[in-house]
Scaffold this motif. Structure first.
Motif, PDB file in Angstrom:
ATOM      1  N   SER A 213      49.570  33.500  37.002  1.00 22.11           N
ATOM      2  CA  SER A 213      48.849  32.249  36.479  1.00 22.11           C
ATOM      3  C   SER A 213      50.017  31.572  35.566  1.00 22.11           C
ATOM      4  O   SER A 213      50.075  30.311  35.682  1.00 22.11           O
ATOM      5  CB  SER A 213      47.670  32.645  35.628  1.00 22.11           C
ATOM      6  OG  SER A 213      47.807  33.510  34.832  1.00 22.11           O
ATOM      7  N   GLY A 214      50.920  32.401  35.067  1.00 18.54           N
ATOM      8  CA  GLY A 214      51.900  31.770  34.365  1.00 18.54           C
ATOM      9  C   GLY A 214      52.929  30.831  35.276  1.00 18.54           C
ATOM     10  O   GLY A 214      53.140  29.726  34.675  1.00 18.54           O
ATOM     11  N   SER A 215      53.245  31.544  36.324  1.00 16.21           N
ATOM     12  CA  SER A 215      53.848  30.750  37.405  1.00 16.21           C
ATOM     13  C   SER A 215      53.354  29.494  37.768  1.00 16.21           C
ATOM     14  O   SER A 215      53.845  28.561  37.921  1.00 16.21           O
ATOM     15  CB  SER A 215      54.180  31.450  38.606  1.00 16.21           C
ATOM     16  OG  SER A 215      55.123  32.728  38.142  1.00 16.21           O
ATOM     17  N   MET A 216      51.811  29.437  37.899  1.00 20.24           N
ATOM     18  CA  MET A 216      51.213  28.459  38.261  1.00 20.24           C
ATOM     19  C   MET A 216      51.326  27.234  37.333  1.00 20.24           C
ATOM     20  O   MET A 216      51.582  26.172  37.552  1.00 20.24           O
ATOM     21  CB  MET A 216      49.722  28.458  38.496  1.00 20.24           C
ATOM     22  CG  MET A 216      49.373  29.416  39.631  1.00 20.24           C
ATOM     23  SD  MET A 216      50.107  28.754  41.330  1.00 20.24           S
ATOM     24  CE  MET A 216      51.219  29.940  41.912  1.00 20.24           C
ATOM     25  N   ILE A 217      51.289  27.586  35.870  1.00 22.84           N
ATOM     26  CA  ILE A 217      51.445  26.708  34.748  1.00 22.84           C
ATOM     27  C   ILE A 217      52.971  25.885  35.015  1.00 22.84           C
ATOM     28  O   ILE A 217      53.193  24.938  34.963  1.00 22.84           O
ATOM     29  CB  ILE A 217      51.115  27.182  33.355  1.00 22.84           C
ATOM     30  CG1 ILE A 217      49.504  27.347  33.392  1.00 22.84           C
ATOM     31  CG2 ILE A 217      51.596  26.170  32.473  1.00 22.84           C
ATOM     32  CD1 ILE A 217      48.831  26.421  33.526  1.00 22.84           C
ATOM     33  N   ALA A 218      53.809  27.111  34.967  1.00 21.53           N
ATOM     34  CA  ALA A 218      55.264  26.619  35.060  1.00 21.53           C
ATOM     35  C   ALA A 218      55.446  25.573  36.140  1.00 21.53           C
ATOM     36  O   ALA A 218      56.148  24.651  36.072  1.00 21.53           O
ATOM     37  CB  ALA A 218      56.108  27.822  35.261  1.00 21.53           C
TER      38      ALA A 218
ATOM     39  N   LEU B 192      44.917  34.713  30.286  1.00 20.81           N
ATOM     40  CA  LEU B 192      46.318  35.073  29.182  1.00 20.81           C
ATOM     41  C   LEU B 192      47.541  34.380  29.835  1.00 20.81           C
ATOM     42  O   LEU B 192      48.187  33.716  28.974  1.00 20.81           O
ATOM     43  CB  LEU B 192      46.410  36.588  28.951  1.00 20.81           C
ATOM     44  CG  LEU B 192      47.289  36.795  27.878  1.00 20.81           C
ATOM     45  CD1 LEU B 192      46.803  36.238  26.600  1.00 20.81           C
ATOM     46  CD2 LEU B 192      47.227  38.323  27.699  1.00 20.81           C
ATOM     47  N   GLY B 193      47.772  34.558  31.226  1.00 21.46           N
ATOM     48  CA  GLY B 193      48.921  33.884  31.611  1.00 21.46           C
ATOM     49  C   GLY B 193      48.869  32.422  31.611  1.00 21.46           C
ATOM     50  O   GLY B 193      49.821  31.722  31.066  1.00 21.46           O
ATOM     51  N   PHE B 194      48.005  31.722  31.961  1.00 22.24           N
ATOM     52  CA  PHE B 194      47.672  30.348  31.669  1.00 22.24           C
ATOM     53  C   PHE B 194      47.902  30.086  30.071  1.00 22.24           C
ATOM     54  O   PHE B 194      48.884  29.006  29.759  1.00 22.24           O
ATOM     55  CB  PHE B 194      46.396  29.801  31.979  1.00 22.24           C
ATOM     56  CG  PHE B 194      45.959  29.751  33.261  1.00 22.24           C
ATOM     57  CD1 PHE B 194      46.620  29.006  34.242  1.00 22.24           C
ATOM     58  CD2 PHE B 194      44.409  30.277  33.868  1.00 22.24           C
ATOM     59  CE1 PHE B 194      46.449  29.029  35.686  1.00 22.24           C
ATOM     60  CE2 PHE B 194      44.466  30.314  35.053  1.00 22.24           C
ATOM     61  CZ  PHE B 194      45.272  29.644  36.083  1.00 22.24           C
ATOM     62  N   LEU B 195      47.548  30.578  29.299  1.00 20.63           N
ATOM     63  CA  LEU B 195      47.597  30.206  27.628  1.00 20.63           C
ATOM     64  C   LEU B 195      48.755  30.437  27.052  1.00 20.63           C
ATOM     65  O   LEU B 195      49.545  29.995  26.350  1.00 20.63           O
ATOM     66  CB  LEU B 195      46.481  30.865  26.836  1.00 20.63           C
ATOM     67  CG  LEU B 195      44.986  30.354  27.221  1.00 20.63           C
ATOM     68  CD1 LEU B 195      43.940  31.319  26.708  1.00 20.63           C
ATOM     69  CD2 LEU B 195      44.805  28.985  27.023  1.00 20.63           C
ATOM     70  N   LEU B 196      49.731  31.453  27.672  1.00 18.11           N
ATOM     71  CA  LEU B 196      50.997  32.080  27.507  1.00 18.11           C
ATOM     72  C   LEU B 196      51.737  30.717  27.671  1.00 18.11           C
ATOM     73  O   LEU B 196      52.747  30.562  26.952  1.00 18.11           O
ATOM     74  CB  LEU B 196      51.357  33.241  27.875  1.00 18.11           C
ATOM     75  CG  LEU B 196      50.976  34.502  27.263  1.00 18.11           C
ATOM     76  CD1 LEU B 196      51.238  35.674  27.867  1.00 18.11           C
ATOM     77  CD2 LEU B 196      51.229  34.772  25.687  1.00 18.11           C
ATOM     78  N   ILE B 197      51.736  30.405  28.822  1.00 16.15           N
ATOM     79  CA  ILE B 197      53.036  29.430  29.135  1.00 16.15           C
ATOM     80  C   ILE B 197      52.416  27.942  28.854  1.00 16.15           C
ATOM     81  O   ILE B 197      53.573  27.207  28.636  1.00 16.15           O
ATOM     82  CB  ILE B 197      53.083  29.380  30.713  1.00 16.15           C
ATOM     83  CG1 ILE B 197      53.055  30.881  31.193  1.00 16.15           C
ATOM     84  CG2 ILE B 197      54.233  28.470  31.162  1.00 16.15           C
ATOM     85  CD1 ILE B 197      54.502  31.444  30.373  1.00 16.15           C
ATOM     86  N   LEU B 198      51.216  27.387  28.664  1.00 15.52           N
ATOM     87  CA  LEU B 198      50.878  26.023  28.271  1.00 15.52           C
ATOM     88  C   LEU B 198      51.825  25.659  27.129  1.00 15.52           C
ATOM     89  O   LEU B 198      52.216  24.512  27.175  1.00 15.52           O
ATOM     90  CB  LEU B 198      49.484  25.999  27.990  1.00 15.52           C
ATOM     91  CG  LEU B 198      48.611  25.611  29.190  1.00 15.52           C
ATOM     92  CD1 LEU B 198      47.329  25.562  28.704  1.00 15.52           C
ATOM     93  CD2 LEU B 198      48.906  24.259  29.708  1.00 15.52           C
ATOM     94  N   PRO B 199      52.017  26.483  25.884  1.00 21.33           N
ATOM     95  CA  PRO B 199      52.501  25.906  24.913  1.00 21.33           C
ATOM     96  C   PRO B 199      53.994  25.800  24.854  1.00 21.33           C
ATOM     97  O   PRO B 199      54.665  25.617  23.801  1.00 21.33           O
ATOM     98  CB  PRO B 199      52.134  26.695  23.584  1.00 21.33           C
ATOM     99  CG  PRO B 199      51.741  27.750  24.299  1.00 21.33           C
ATOM    100  CD  PRO B 199      51.430  27.711  25.669  1.00 21.33           C
ATOM    101  N   ILE B 200      54.657  26.233  25.873  1.00 25.42           N
ATOM    102  CA  ILE B 200      56.183  25.941  26.028  1.00 25.42           C
ATOM    103  C   ILE B 200      56.809  24.800  26.674  1.00 25.42           C
ATOM    104  O   ILE B 200      56.205  24.481  27.956  1.00 25.42           O
ATOM    105  CB  ILE B 200      56.653  27.432  27.039  1.00 25.42           C
ATOM    106  CG1 ILE B 200      56.170  28.574  26.371  1.00 25.42           C
ATOM    107  CG2 ILE B 200      58.049  27.553  26.668  1.00 25.42           C
ATOM    108  CD1 ILE B 200      56.438  29.919  27.007  1.00 25.42           C
TER     109      ILE B 200
END
Lengths: 94, 454
Positions: free
Chosen positions: B128-133, B188-196
């Motif tokens: 999910s982090g990579s999707m946001i990135a 959690l992955g979504f929310l971790l990367i959104l504010p960066i």
């Protein structure tokens, strides 16, 4: 295999990775990301074993989906690395 | 019989993977390295397929071929400027693959609760982090740092929930808890990367890259598979080292990057010194005249060059200066220029700039003192001298390119606006600085036109 054996292998692999990666030239940090991305697709080995279950049930379908995703990752990662690395040229002699 | 084949092939594949990374030590050996990596993967896949562990090969091979064709097609057709998002997307698929494998294992009745949980959580965050990135780099959502109230509190709550669920699952083996765990880890992955924010993407991509390695390690432990453990550890180490290099190059801590919010507000404190000062403005013809009479020109590209796709015309400018006016031209690259590690190197290589002409920060910094011209195109924060002089500044301590030491500095920029960090760059107002306003590609094209006129 014994968990301590696996942990030993894991720690040694971390050290190998540490030293090999520090040797990579900064100019090739992008290809390093795409190559390491491609080889992390080695989880396909796990996916293959699960997709190889004989009974057609949820685990097998999940395994096949995982095989598919990992295959995209592997082929795409190696192909894009190859494309990038082809562009890094030496100076032509005058 | 033949039960030595699989372990032997895994050993061989591990060696080939290590050699493939080793090949990247130099551009001369890098292509062979990549081929060794492919060979390793081929060996690992084929021997696993034909081992007694796997039945029903035809269907599986079909799935590999379809996936492989999609991956290859997109890799060969993506534009070089879209590389960061492509790597983020591939990374996300790897993460999702790890999630599906651990789900399948648990449903099939594997007792490796802890190992599967680790593979699941790390893989889910990588996915999910990579999707946001990807969405940020592709411009699907704002690249700015997205901050909302109680964000970090919410992340903390989710982390605690994930750990609690993980422990409850390991104790009870209740599958439903495992599915909940998957959902929470993805959120959690979504929310971790959104504010960066966008300019911190080199760190984010490296961290996510590292996660996909650690996820493979988790799967490796749950399946007792040595190959996955070895390769996962190497990929994990690779991403971790890249993150470390990127974070160092910004003089920040990994924690501060991952907590996000950097650059969301502008920092007024440092603006005081430049208020009321006027930046000198030039036109491309002046720039061409000054550069053709120079002995040494150093070009400093940044993300703005990538956005404007100016790398090809920049190479033309360098060629003209060299061939028509006998000027020595060098390229200077800051480690965090662009949106992924090594981004500028790839773009310059795409434009046929030989890699011998491209220098890293520590190799080029002393050259600026003897350079006649520094041509800064689409870069800002990485040249800001406040990083050395102003302890109040958020970029204080970050290693910067000493472009101000060159006799004349050209900044190709759209406006005087501050960079990603929100810090004003006093170099814009320095006596030896000339601003060239406009699109990086258009301005450089006009310089090339002027250089070729005579």
């Amino acid at each position: 295999m014994d968990i301590w054996m696996l942990l030993t292998i894991f720690m040694l692999a971390c050290f190998v990775g540490y030293f090999v990666v520090w040797g990579v030239t900064p100019a090739l940090h992008s290809p390093l990301m795409s190559v390491s991305n491609a080889i992390s697709g080695v989880v396909i080995v796990g996916a293959l074993i699960i997709a190889g279950i004989e009974t057609f049930d949820t685990p097998k379908y999940l395994g096949l989906a995982a095989v598919f995703l990992a295959a995209v990752n592997i082929f795409g990662g190696f192909a894009v690395s190859h494309r990038m690395l082809l562009m890094f040229r030496k100076k032509e002699k005058k | 019989m033949f039960n030595w084949i699989l372990p032997f092939s895994y050993l061989l594949a591990s060696i080939l993977f290590i050699l493939s990374i080793r090949g990247l030590a130099s551009p001369k050996t890098a292509r062979e390295g990549n081929l060794l990596g492919m060979a390793g993967m081929l060996i690992a896949i084929v021997t696993t397929l034909y081992s007694p562990l796997v039945s029903d090969i035809a269907l599986t091979i079909g799935v590999i071929i379809v996936g492989g064709m999609i991956g290859t097609y997109s890799a060969l057709h993506v534009k070089m400027t879209s590389l960061p998002q492509m790597i983020a997307a591939f990374n996300g698929l790897g993460g999702l693959s790890a999630v599906l494998i651990s789900l399948a294992e648990i449903i099939a009745g594997s007792p490796a609760y802890l190992e599967a949980s680790l593979g699941l959580i790390i893989g889910a965050v990588a996915f999910s982090g990579s999707m946001i990135a990807f969405a940020k780099l592709q411009g699907l959502i704002s690249a700015k740092a997205l901050v909302f109230p109680f964000q970090q509190f919410l992340n903390l709550v989710l982390t605690v929930a994930a750990v609690t669920l993980c422990i409850m699952f390991i104790r009870s083996g209740n599958h439903e808890l495992f599915f909940w765990l998957a959902g929470i880890a993805i959120l959690l992955g979504f929310l971790l990367i959104l504010p960066i924010g966008g300019a911190d993407m080199p760190v984010v991509i490296s961290v996510l890259n590292s996660y996909s390695g650690w996820a493979a390690v988790g799967i490796g432990f749950s399946l007792n598979n040595v190959l996955l453990i070895i390769v996962g550890a190497i990929v994990g180490a690779s991403g971790a080292i890249l993150s470390y290099i990127m974070v160092k190059a910004m003089n920040r801590s990994l924690l501060s990057v991952m907590l996000g919010g950097f650059g969301a507000e502008t920092h007024q404190a440092s603006a005081a010194g430049t208020a009321g000062k006027i930046a000198k403005t030039g036109n491309p013809q002046d720039a061409a005249f000054i550069m053709e009479n120079a002995n040494k020109v150093i070009i400093v590209p940044g993300y703005g060059m990538a956005v404007a796709q100016a790398q090809h015309v920049l190479r033309e400018m360098a060629d003209d200066l060299r061939k028509l006016y006998d000027v020595k031209v060098m390229f200077a690259i800051h480690p965090v220029a662009g949106r992924m590690p090594g981004h500028m190197n790839v773009l310059l290589a795409e434009a046929n700039v030989p890699y011998e002409d491209v220098y890293e920060l520590e190799d080029i910094n002393r050259e600026f003192a003897t350079a006649d011209v520094a041509y800064v195109i689409g870069a800002n924060d990485v040249t800001n001298p406040l990083a050395k002089t102003d302890p109040e500044s958020p970029i204080y301590g970050m290693p910067v390119l000493d472009v101000g030491k060159a006799k004349t500095v050209f900044f190709v920029k759209r406006s005087l606006a501050s960079g990603y960090s929100g810090v004003e760059n006093p170099l814009f107002f320095a006596d030896n600085t000339i601003m060239l306003y406009g699109d990086a590609k258009v301005v450089t094209e006009e310089i090339v036109g002027a250089l070729e006129e005579k």
